[in-house]
Write an enzyme that holds these catalytic residues in place. Structure first.
Site, mmCIF file in Angstrom:
data_model
loop_
_atom_site.group_PDB
_atom_site.id
_atom_site.type_symbol
_atom_site.label_atom_id
_atom_site.label_comp_id
_atom_site.label_asym_id
_atom_site.label_seq_id
_atom_site.Cartn_x
_atom_site.Cartn_y
_atom_site.Cartn_z
ATOM 1 N N ASP A 1 -29.816 3.908 29.829
ATOM 2 C CA ASP A 1 -30.066 2.651 30.534
ATOM 3 C C ASP A 1 -31.550 2.453 30.756
ATOM 4 O O ASP A 1 -32.350 3.357 30.541
ATOM 5 C CB ASP A 1 -29.237 2.538 31.825
ATOM 6 C CG ASP A 1 -29.813 3.331 32.996
ATOM 7 O OD1 ASP A 1 -30.830 4.025 32.813
ATOM 8 O OD2 ASP A 1 -29.228 3.241 34.090
ATOM 9 N N LEU A 2 -31.905 1.220 31.147
ATOM 10 C CA LEU A 2 -33.316 0.879 31.380
ATOM 11 C C LEU A 2 -33.739 1.434 32.745
ATOM 12 O O LEU A 2 -32.972 1.356 33.708
ATOM 13 C CB LEU A 2 -33.487 -0.642 31.380
ATOM 14 C CG LEU A 2 -33.591 -1.315 30.018
ATOM 15 C CD1 LEU A 2 -33.374 -2.815 30.152
ATOM 16 C CD2 LEU A 2 -34.952 -1.049 29.372
ATOM 17 N N ASP B 1 -26.881 -2.369 32.851
ATOM 18 C CA ASP B 1 -27.958 -2.072 31.886
ATOM 19 C C ASP B 1 -27.671 -0.773 31.152
ATOM 20 O O ASP B 1 -28.564 -0.178 30.573
ATOM 21 C CB ASP B 1 -29.316 -2.033 32.607
ATOM 22 C CG ASP B 1 -29.407 -0.904 33.628
ATOM 23 O OD1 ASP B 1 -28.336 -0.392 34.044
ATOM 24 O OD2 ASP B 1 -30.535 -0.537 34.005
HETATM 25 N N1 LIG Z 1 -30.270 -9.626 34.431
HETATM 26 C C1 LIG Z 1 -29.156 -8.918 34.495
HETATM 27 N N2 LIG Z 1 -29.033 -7.925 35.349
HETATM 28 C C2 LIG Z 1 -27.901 -7.184 35.403
HETATM 29 C C3 LIG Z 1 -26.811 -7.493 34.549
HETATM 30 N N3 LIG Z 1 -25.821 -6.597 34.807
HETATM 31 C C4 LIG Z 1 -26.267 -5.786 35.788
HETATM 32 N N4 LIG Z 1 -27.528 -6.137 36.150
HETATM 33 C C5 LIG Z 1 -28.393 -5.536 37.140
HETATM 34 O O1 LIG Z 1 -28.849 -4.310 36.628
HETATM 35 C C6 LIG Z 1 -29.214 -3.519 37.719
HETATM 36 C C7 LIG Z 1 -28.727 -2.128 37.453
HETATM 37 O O2 LIG Z 1 -28.897 -1.353 38.594
HETATM 38 P P1 LIG Z 1 -29.378 0.133 38.575
HETATM 39 O O3 LIG Z 1 -29.085 0.778 37.285
HETATM 40 O O4 LIG Z 1 -28.853 0.782 39.834
HETATM 41 O O5 LIG Z 1 -30.928 -0.070 38.807
HETATM 42 P P2 LIG Z 1 -32.211 0.500 38.081
HETATM 43 O O6 LIG Z 1 -33.322 -0.207 38.686
HETATM 44 O O7 LIG Z 1 -32.116 0.369 36.605
HETATM 45 O O8 LIG Z 1 -32.185 2.025 38.490
HETATM 46 P P3 LIG Z 1 -32.372 3.235 37.532
HETATM 47 O O9 LIG Z 1 -31.423 3.087 36.436
HETATM 48 O O10 LIG Z 1 -32.000 4.401 38.413
HETATM 49 O O11 LIG Z 1 -33.763 3.255 37.105
HETATM 50 C C8 LIG Z 1 -28.598 -4.169 38.968
HETATM 51 O O12 LIG Z 1 -29.634 -4.762 39.724
HETATM 52 C C9 LIG Z 1 -27.690 -5.228 38.407
HETATM 53 O O13 LIG Z 1 -27.661 -6.390 39.237
HETATM 54 C C10 LIG Z 1 -26.954 -8.567 33.652
HETATM 55 O O14 LIG Z 1 -26.070 -8.892 32.872
HETATM 56 N N5 LIG Z 1 -28.137 -9.242 33.656
#
Ligand SMILES: Nc1nc2c(ncn2[C@@H]2O[C@H](COP(=O)(O)OP(=O)(O)OP(=O)(O)O)[C@@H](O)[C@H]2O)c(=O)[nH]1
Length: 513
Positions: free
Chosen positions: A388-389, A431
């Site tokens: 994931d990102l 993500d």
């Molecule tokens: N723009 C967008 N955001 C999304 C989508 N699906 C999920 N998200 C967001 O992706 C984020 C994923 O959260 P996390 O993986 O906990 O956050 P992170 O900042 O990547 O944390 P780390 O993975 O620990 O670095 C959340 O804020 C979700 O709201 C989507 O389809 N589009």
């Protein structure tokens, strides 16, 4: 204007004929909501007037009486060609002829009548009228004017066209209706033959108008068609209306697989089909369909032709018993349904935002890949990368959800480009993505993970955390993902922007930045 001689047998026969055709007209008029019955009514009425006029003419004693009854005959006669044409049109197309067509034909009839009624002034139609009395019959001796020949030409053309219509119906209609068309063909042909006989006997002393004499038989033919075959009720060219107009392509074969019939849609599908091939074996033409004939019950097959999809059904034709006497092959265009199914499948399997496999699909693919390993004796490696990102939430929060969406799309498309055939990428959720790598060892997967991470850092100025797991004996899709997830967790814990590999022992084996 009553004639001076007593009526001869011939006159009485003509009155009988007039009565018969009038009866038919009255009967048909009760059903004139059918276009063919409407025009048939007027046609038989015109025939009736013509017969009555001629019956009276044969008993006249003066030139004035003769001219009067000749004019009466013309009232019927001038409209007969037009009405025959209009009736044959209604018969063929089961609707009234277009208004212009009606106006033109009836207008021509009216014009001819006007010319005849004014004949004493210009003599264009009948240049001279004399009569002889032979065996108690008053027979006219006419010298024709130029207009008469024009009228005859028009009448002959009209009769010829109508005959062609009935002839065509006779040839093309199925058996029941072909009898009907034949009866009507005879009904229309008889007065014409009568006219030809009259022409041939012009020089005889007994110059009778055989055309009008044939009306009784002609009327009987029409009457037979009307009562026996109910042609005002049943559209006779049902074949064209149903067989040719239905959307399905239909080919009919006999029990030996020889071609019996086909409709217009079948010709579009198999342009090689032609009437000349009827009776020949259909094998070279319809090879792909013939396996259907061997199957019992409702046999079906899918056919792709000319860029469209067809569902072919084979219907066995049975007659008075269990034996198959023929086959009807019905080809239904299912392209729209097929495309809708593809669309639904696409929606069920593809992630809408990124266009890669969705969670359900990538999990299904993982299970399939594991099943194949079982079948193949576990000789091939299989690796999984879950990634994931990093800090994606921050990006969303600071730059907006839309930009976050764009980032996910770009990420998916960049990763997709690095894949080899057979390798699959799926969006696992949010993500998080899952990369399925059949045939790759964990070492190779680790190298790929580092390469992808580098690419994303360059292109998107963001980093990835990646967890790698290799398939171990007894692994299920669930346990394999669990280990990849654990490795991803390790990568996050170690500061993100790196790949970690988790062995089935639970120990971290390898890592790469
Ligand atoms: N723009 C967008 N955001 C999304 C989508 N699906 C999920 N998200 C967001 O992706 C984020 C994923 O959260 P996390 O993986 O906990 O956050 P992170 O900042 O990547 O944390 P780390 O993975 O620990 O670095 C959340 O804020 C979700 O709201 C989507 O389809 N589009």
């Amino acid at each position: 204007m009553m004639p001076s001689h007593p009526f001869s047998l011939l006159s009485w026969l003509l009155f009988l004929s007039a009565g018969l055709t009038l009866g038919l007209a009255l009967f048909a008029s009760r059903q004139r909501h059918y276009p063919v019955a409407h025009w048939f009514t007027w046609l038989t009425l015109a025939m009736s007037v013509y017969s009555l006029g001629y019956g009276m003419e044969l008993a006249t004693g003066t030139l004035t009486q003769l001219k009067f009854w000749i004019n009466i005959q013309f009232i019927g006669a001038v409209f007969i060609p037009a009405l025959l044409l209009l009736m044959s049109y209604a018969y063929q197309y089961h609707r009234h002829p277009p208004l212009t067509y009606r106006l033109l034909l009836l207008g021509l009839g009216g014009l001819n009548l006007a010319v005849q009624l004014g004949n004493d002034y210009h003599r264009l139609n009948l240049a001279d009228i004399q009569f002889d009395v032979v065996d108690g019959l008053t027979l006219s001796r006419l010298t024709f004017g130029p207009w008469y020949y024009v009228l005859m030409l028009y009448a002959h053309l009209a009769v010829l066209v109508s005959l062609l219509v009935f002839y065509r119906s006779w040839r093309r209609a199925p058996r029941f209706h072909s009898h009907q068309a034949l009866v009507l063909l005879c009904g229309a042909a008889l007065p014409w033959l009568g006219y030809l006989v009259s022409l041939a006997s012009l020089t005889n002393q007994l110059r009778l108008d055989w055309c009008v004499l044939s009306f009784s038989v002609s009327g009987l033919c029409f009457g037979y068609g009307l009562f026996r075959y109910r042609f005002t009720h049943l559209p006779p060219i049902g074949r064209e209306q149903v067989f040719d107009e239905i959307s399905e392509a239909v080919v009919v074969l006999d029990s030996q697989g020889r071609l019996l019939d086909f409709n217009r849609q079948a010709v579009q599908l198999y342009p090689v089909l032609s009437r000349d091939l009827i009776g020949r074996t259909a094998e070279p033409l319809l090879k792909e369909l013939l396996p259907l004939l061997q199957q019992e019950g409702q046999a079906r097959l899918s056919l792709s032709r000319q860029g469209r999809q067809y569902e072919v059904r084979c219907h066995r034709i049975r007659q008075d018993g269990p034996h198959t006497v023929g086959y009807a092959l019905l080809m239904h265009d299912v392209t729209d349904r097929h495309q809708l199914l593809l669309q639904l499948r696409q929606q069920a399997e593809v992630d809408e935002l990124t266009g890669v496999n969705n969670r359900r699909k990538i999990l299904g693919l993982l299970e399939e890949a594991i099943a194949q390993l079982w079948q193949g004796g576990h000789h091939q490696p299989l690796s999984l990368i879950l990634f994931d990102l990093d800090f994606f939430k921050q990006l969303n929060d600071s730059q907006g959800h839309q930009l976050g969406d764009q980032m996910l799309k770009r990420l998916a498309s960049l990763v997709q480009e690095t894949l080899m055939p057979g390798e699959q990428l799926g969006r696992y959720g949010g993500d998080e993505f899952l990369l399925l790598l059949p045939g790759k060892t964990t070492k190779e997967a680790l190298a790929l993970a580092c390469q992808i991470n580098q690419l994303i850092q360059q292109q998107l100025t963001m980093s990835l955390s990646l967890g790698i797991a290799g398939y171990q004996l007894q692994d299920s899709a669930h346990s394999l993902i669990q280990r990849a997830d654990l490795a991803l967790y390790q990568a996050k814990a170690r500061g993100r922007g790196q790949a970690c590999q988790q062995a089935d022992t639970g120990l971290l084996e390898d890592e790469g930045r």
